[in-house]
Design an enzyme around this catalytic site. Sequence first.
Site, short mmCIF file in Angstrom:
data_model
loop_
_atom_site.label_atom_id
_atom_site.label_comp_id
_atom_site.label_asym_id
_atom_site.label_seq_id
_atom_site.Cartn_x
_atom_site.Cartn_y
_atom_site.Cartn_z
N LYS A 175 -28.45 -13.09 105.82
CA LYS A 175 -28.28 -13.38 107.24
C LYS A 175 -29.62 -13.77 107.88
O LYS A 175 -30.60 -13.04 107.75
CB LYS A 175 -27.67 -12.17 107.95
CG LYS A 175 -26.28 -11.81 107.42
CD LYS A 175 -25.70 -10.59 108.10
CE LYS A 175 -26.49 -9.35 107.79
NZ LYS A 175 -25.85 -8.13 108.32
N THR A 210 -26.49 -7.75 121.31
CA THR A 210 -26.22 -8.02 119.90
C THR A 210 -26.08 -6.73 119.08
O THR A 210 -26.18 -6.75 117.86
CB THR A 210 -27.35 -8.88 119.29
OG1 THR A 210 -28.60 -8.21 119.50
CG2 THR A 210 -27.40 -10.25 119.94
N GLY A 212 -24.60 -4.07 116.91
CA GLY A 212 -23.45 -3.99 116.03
C GLY A 212 -23.07 -5.27 115.33
O GLY A 212 -22.01 -5.35 114.70
N THR A 213 -23.92 -6.30 115.42
CA THR A 213 -23.56 -7.57 114.79
C THR A 213 -23.44 -7.44 113.27
O THR A 213 -22.52 -8.02 112.67
CB THR A 213 -24.59 -8.66 115.12
OG1 THR A 213 -25.91 -8.16 114.84
CG2 THR A 213 -24.52 -9.08 116.57
N GLY A 214 -24.33 -6.68 112.64
CA GLY A 214 -24.27 -6.54 111.18
C GLY A 214 -23.03 -5.80 110.73
O GLY A 214 -22.35 -6.21 109.78
N CYS A 215 -22.72 -4.69 111.40
CA CYS A 215 -21.52 -3.92 111.08
C CYS A 215 -20.27 -4.79 111.26
O CYS A 215 -19.37 -4.80 110.41
CB CYS A 215 -21.41 -2.70 111.99
SG CYS A 215 -22.81 -1.58 111.95
#
Length: 267
Positions: A175, A210, A212-215
Amino acid sequence: MKGRVLIIAGSDSGGGAGIQADLKAVTCLNGFAMTAITALTAQNTNGVTGIHDVPADFIQEQMRVVLDDLGADCLKTGMLSQPATIHAICDVLEERNETIPMVVDPVMIAKGGASLMAQEALEALKERLIPKSTVLTPNVPEAEVLTGMKIATPEDMARAAEMLFKLGPKAVLMKGGHLDETGDIVRDYLFEQGAAMHEFAGPRIHTRHTHGTGCTMASAIACGIAQGMSVEAAVGRAKDYVVEAIRTAPGFGAGHGPLNHAHTVKV
């Protein structure tokens, strides 16, 4: 189009990341989400103030009862702060000889900067869990920790992916949100064993909302895989879902605010 996703991760009391984001993402993509909670956190958009780890044997009990009764089409792991947690998860999967696809999000640092993984857990992650993963989804800082190399360019991301493949995942999604943070385009790169690299490019939304974008991204991918999509298609849909969730974020909190997970829901 239901797909059963067992999410093994920590809870975020602020509702923006962790189990709460995972449940929202899978549900709003028409999947069925189940959980094995690994830790409780006290946190809001300004940061994490406390972490309470769930005992390893109770994590195992959550996994076993869900898998015995409901089953799962994909697993997703998130915050695994202690080595005992990682070993407990892997022990359950090995004792059952499970071959369920798994998305591993190597959560290490909260958006506000708090560490979410003990140093001793890193080796367990690399040695036991990552080799079982269908898709590994590191951001740049996480990939730097896992590989020990500095990542500053797309070429570095490709080299890091090659190093990560040595740990055993079938696919690596690198990412790129942390690269060129003043730029207007975000590029993620999907590397699959024996397949061509796929680039997913989209507009960078300059915002503090932003959290929590990875989760959310990892759970959205897991939902797609659970629904029978290819890894490439699942990543593509997840990327679109997250971008729109950021674009329409509700603006809550004084710090790194949450996303609008429910943008797919028509009221």
